[in-house]
Design a protein around this motif. Sequence first.
Motif, short mmCIF file in Angstrom:
data_model
loop_
_atom_site.label_atom_id
_atom_site.label_comp_id
_atom_site.label_asym_id
_atom_site.label_seq_id
_atom_site.Cartn_x
_atom_site.Cartn_y
_atom_site.Cartn_z
N UNK A 59 1.35 4.48 -9.95
CA UNK A 59 2.24 3.72 -9.07
C UNK A 59 1.68 2.34 -8.75
N UNK A 60 0.35 2.18 -8.88
CA UNK A 60 -0.28 0.91 -8.52
C UNK A 60 -0.26 -0.09 -9.67
N UNK A 102 -1.88 -1.07 -4.18
CA UNK A 102 -2.94 -0.16 -3.72
C UNK A 102 -2.34 1.22 -3.44
N UNK A 103 -2.94 2.25 -4.00
CA UNK A 103 -2.52 3.64 -3.76
C UNK A 103 -3.67 4.38 -3.09
N UNK A 104 -3.35 5.09 -2.00
CA UNK A 104 -4.32 5.95 -1.33
C UNK A 104 -3.86 7.39 -1.55
N UNK A 105 -4.63 8.15 -2.32
CA UNK A 105 -4.23 9.50 -2.74
C UNK A 105 -5.08 10.55 -2.03
N UNK A 106 -4.44 11.36 -1.19
CA UNK A 106 -5.18 12.41 -0.48
C UNK A 106 -5.53 13.58 -1.40
N UNK A 107 -4.86 13.67 -2.57
CA UNK A 107 -5.18 14.72 -3.53
C UNK A 107 -4.58 16.07 -3.21
N UNK A 108 -3.70 16.12 -2.23
CA UNK A 108 -3.09 17.40 -1.84
C UNK A 108 -1.57 17.28 -1.81
N UNK A 154 0.86 -1.19 0.00
CA UNK A 154 0.00 0.00 0.00
C UNK A 154 0.89 1.23 0.00
N UNK A 155 0.60 2.18 -0.88
CA UNK A 155 1.33 3.46 -0.92
C UNK A 155 0.34 4.58 -0.61
#
Length: 301
Positions: A275-276, A238-244, A94-95
Amino acid sequence: IGMLSRCVMLRAKEHSEDPIKNKKLKLIIMSATLRVSDFSENTILFPTPPPVLKIEARQYPVSIHFNRRTAFNYTEEAFRKTCKIHSKLPPGAILVFLTGQQEITHMVKKLRKEFPFPKNSSRRKEMESTIPTMKINSKNADIEAEDIDFSVKVIDEEKFDDNIDGLEDEDTDHEEGFEEFLEEGQTPNDPLYVLPLYSLLPTKEQMKVFQAPPAGSRLCVVATNVAETSLTIPNVRYVVDCGRSKERKYNESNNVQSFEVDWISKASAGQRSGRAGRTGPGHCYRLYSSAVYEDNFAQFS
């Protein structure tokens, strides 16, 4: 680029006078998120427009999942989403993208506490140790944007307009992108091998993200946008992108320079999701709605 474009023309002139002694220069400008037309169509830089090549990297399909609502507290939303990925989805690193060192340190401690290694294990003692920091002398080095944790910009919760009327709160049990199941041997409480990644982290600590996680655990890297284009972490699914991101901003009216957390560009969001998909099909969970993405994100940084 202006200086280099002059060098190319000067060397071409010298090459025409003495082809054997003076070789031609080939100038290659690479970027993943640049608005290329600003440079290629600038006749002052390049009297003859240079060729523009788009190189497609090896990319597996990545499923993009937007939140139905854009959470104001994106760090809490990133924590919730990461926990859900680890508890419900098959193996894969997870990134998580956050904006700065302080947020990363807090998130790493929280995730390590939520999914710890067994008691008395060497990995647990390592994880419980403090996150290393690099001390620098401000006279010899520039302070980076991610190290500044103050901002003159006040972000109001009203800014998060999802343009959706009458939408009920998101049902967390039926979120898109969680249709897969744990594989045999996995449990929802497996340990999570959480590592920070930001540019001021000592090199030895940065290199840990390229090593395989301990047996029976899942790798989770919490990073700034240094992981967006600068390097590729293996086995990220899995990529979790906060968008900021935290960017250096300059106010022309009062000549004040500040570091502010603001939306990234669509080009950067595309890089993050990519990246995923480097080693296999993956998922990108964007912690903002598609309406915010379309209305608030610039095409390029």
